[in-house]
Design an enzyme around this catalytic site. Sequence first.
Site, PDB file in Angstrom:
ATOM      1  N   GLU A  21       0.834  -1.192   0.000  1.00  0.00           N
ATOM      2  CA  GLU A  21       0.000   0.000   0.000  1.00  0.00           C
ATOM      3  C   GLU A  21       0.873   1.249   0.000  1.00  0.00           C
ATOM      4  O   GLU A  21       2.090   1.184   0.180  1.00  0.00           O
ATOM      5  CB  GLU A  21      -0.966  -0.003   1.198  1.00  0.00           C
ATOM      6  CG  GLU A  21      -1.993  -1.126   1.111  1.00  0.00           C
ATOM      7  CD  GLU A  21      -3.023  -1.082   2.234  1.00  0.00           C
ATOM      8  OE1 GLU A  21      -3.008  -0.117   3.017  1.00  0.00           O
ATOM      9  OE2 GLU A  21      -3.831  -2.017   2.318  1.00  0.00           O
ATOM     10  N   HIS A  35     -11.462  10.337   6.128  1.00  0.00           N
ATOM     11  CA  HIS A  35     -11.235   8.914   6.377  1.00  0.00           C
ATOM     12  C   HIS A  35     -10.735   8.624   7.786  1.00  0.00           C
ATOM     13  O   HIS A  35     -11.351   7.866   8.524  1.00  0.00           O
ATOM     14  CB  HIS A  35     -10.234   8.390   5.345  1.00  0.00           C
ATOM     15  CG  HIS A  35      -9.979   6.922   5.416  1.00  0.00           C
ATOM     16  ND1 HIS A  35     -10.996   5.986   5.316  1.00  0.00           N
ATOM     17  CD2 HIS A  35      -8.825   6.210   5.569  1.00  0.00           C
ATOM     18  CE1 HIS A  35     -10.481   4.770   5.394  1.00  0.00           C
ATOM     19  NE2 HIS A  35      -9.167   4.876   5.569  1.00  0.00           N
ATOM     20  N   ARG A  61      -1.547   9.429   8.748  1.00  0.00           N
ATOM     21  CA  ARG A  61      -1.409   8.006   9.086  1.00  0.00           C
ATOM     22  C   ARG A  61      -0.900   7.199   7.902  1.00  0.00           C
ATOM     23  O   ARG A  61      -1.371   7.349   6.775  1.00  0.00           O
ATOM     24  CB  ARG A  61      -2.764   7.439   9.529  1.00  0.00           C
ATOM     25  CG  ARG A  61      -2.746   5.937   9.792  1.00  0.00           C
ATOM     26  CD  ARG A  61      -4.121   5.438  10.191  1.00  0.00           C
ATOM     27  NE  ARG A  61      -5.086   5.559   9.134  1.00  0.00           N
ATOM     28  CZ  ARG A  61      -5.445   4.577   8.307  1.00  0.00           C
ATOM     29  NH1 ARG A  61      -4.875   3.385   8.409  1.00  0.00           N
ATOM     30  NH2 ARG A  61      -6.363   4.760   7.386  1.00  0.00           N
ATOM     31  N   ARG A  70      -1.406   9.440   1.107  1.00  0.00           N
ATOM     32  CA  ARG A  70      -2.802   9.720   0.806  1.00  0.00           C
ATOM     33  C   ARG A  70      -3.103  11.205   0.636  1.00  0.00           C
ATOM     34  O   ARG A  70      -3.934  11.574  -0.198  1.00  0.00           O
ATOM     35  CB  ARG A  70      -3.686   9.133   1.916  1.00  0.00           C
ATOM     36  CG  ARG A  70      -3.743   7.626   1.870  1.00  0.00           C
ATOM     37  CD  ARG A  70      -4.506   7.056   3.038  1.00  0.00           C
ATOM     38  NE  ARG A  70      -4.659   5.615   2.870  1.00  0.00           N
ATOM     39  CZ  ARG A  70      -5.212   4.822   3.785  1.00  0.00           C
ATOM     40  NH1 ARG A  70      -5.633   5.316   4.911  1.00  0.00           N
ATOM     41  NH2 ARG A  70      -5.320   3.524   3.548  1.00  0.00           N
ATOM     42  N   HIS A 106      -9.140  10.179   2.441  1.00  0.00           N
ATOM     43  CA  HIS A 106      -8.810   9.035   1.589  1.00  0.00           C
ATOM     44  C   HIS A 106      -9.047   9.427   0.140  1.00  0.00           C
ATOM     45  O   HIS A 106     -10.083  10.011  -0.186  1.00  0.00           O
ATOM     46  CB  HIS A 106      -9.672   7.825   1.966  1.00  0.00           C
ATOM     47  CG  HIS A 106      -9.144   6.535   1.437  1.00  0.00           C
ATOM     48  ND1 HIS A 106      -9.165   6.211   0.094  1.00  0.00           N
ATOM     49  CD2 HIS A 106      -8.578   5.472   2.063  1.00  0.00           C
ATOM     50  CE1 HIS A 106      -8.637   5.015  -0.074  1.00  0.00           C
ATOM     51  NE2 HIS A 106      -8.268   4.548   1.105  1.00  0.00           N
TER      52      HIS A 106
END
Length: 513
Positions: free
Chosen positions: A114, A329, A364, A272, A226
């Site tokens: 990811e 998100h 994050r 992100r 997100h």
Amino acid sequence: MANKQIDVIVVGSGLAAYMTAKHLSERMNVMIFTKLTKQNNNSNLAQGGIAAAIRSDDHWVHHFEDTIEAGVHHNNRDAVTILTMEGPRAVQSIIDEGMEFDYEPSGKLSFGHEGAHSHRRIIHAGGDQTGKKIMEFVQKRVNVEMKENETVVQLLAHDNTIYGVQTIANDGSRNVYYAPSVVLATGGAGGLFYYTSNDPSITGTGLAMAYEIGAKLVDLEFMQFHPTLFSIGGKAVGLISEAVRGEGAYLVNNAGEQIMKGKHRLEDLAPRDVVARVIYKEIQKGNRVFLNISLVENFMSRFPSITSLCKQYGISLEKNLIPVVPGAHFFMGGIETNIQGETSVEGLYAVGEAACNGVHGANRLASNSLLECLVFTKRVAECIMRKGSVVENIQLVRNNKNTPYSPYFPLPKKREIQQKMMDYAGIVRTEEGLLTLKRWLQQYERAWEFPLQYEQKEDIEIAQMLQLCFLIVQSALAREESRGAHYRADFPYVKNEWEQKKVITCKYESQLV
């Protein structure tokens, strides 16, 4: 009011709540409260997996470095060390208990990739159903009393010490439950925004209640958006996991152009906040944005939840294009805690997304949230058990602060709050926009200062949302730089020095009833 005494009250129904209860339940009497059902939480919706440096070619130090880089060096390095060093052991522990993750045909754990990770270290369960699978697993192993559809509307504290909660049930009845320890595992604040991946119940009310009794809140400007929420008819109706891009999907506009080319060295797997802003700019130009999945092998079996969502809304996977939009998100800010989950109020703990121990910094790293729940809930439980459980006699005093007004101060609709937050405190912020929002919120100050003036729990929730929105705007105005998930168009660069976290303290010294 009913008087009921327990050792520990846990507020919330996600993985942080259940894991805390699981660790405590063998030695203490625990009760869980959730405003809706045990299914209404973000953990149950989590499509992404759990990040942990388990593979032989990986190391917790690499995971540490990735987490710090994604967090733009705003992290608490001690918390990140604990997360990444203890993470593999925490994951192995639930595997040993019987939790089944996805495996390769060779019999080895399957690892995904990811954004902003330097290694393939994400493990999944049921493809894109990791959250649902792990919640089902944990819920079967937790045997405590759970109060569904009973909303905690007030934390009770005296002399900076917690002693219980006040709730409202669906029938309108109000109850008080006494306990020397209260754990807030209420999730973040995604529901403050119009576009969000969060369960509708996640509106930040736990943070607002903590603020009311003097708990310190920190880093409220850092809301992660997100990049790829499933967009239909101008609404976000689900999440398209970052794991899809990890398996080869890429973002295109309606002209077929790959929009992440040249925008970041990691392109579609950039952090992100970077990807969200690129998509936002495309949408501002009047373009639509899609996730091209043509390079993803075995998409339907690898991502069954997303496949089902596409079929539900009539999106043909044969065209390989899924419409997406960025949305709120994950909240990196929250109730300030140490690494044991202790807050600035004695007996009040916070864990999971409701807490801010600094582990995520300004942004994050993908799939660190479920790991955070596994690692830090054990520390919270151990701290509570060390202190023991003693309920002292407390003199209850009526406080005029909670005396209802007549008539009640009018409230805006929840959707209006969410749209204002999206427009002025969303992906790209400016001083002008934030001040516009601040002025709009200030007209409701009387409502948020006295949330219990309202009889209906839905109105109390809106009043508490207004309070937290105002605090977020104040924090966003105070940070005159762009760092991680907080992007100021008028201050687009990260300052050279690492700024300290800003703490907001409650204006009330104590909260009595």
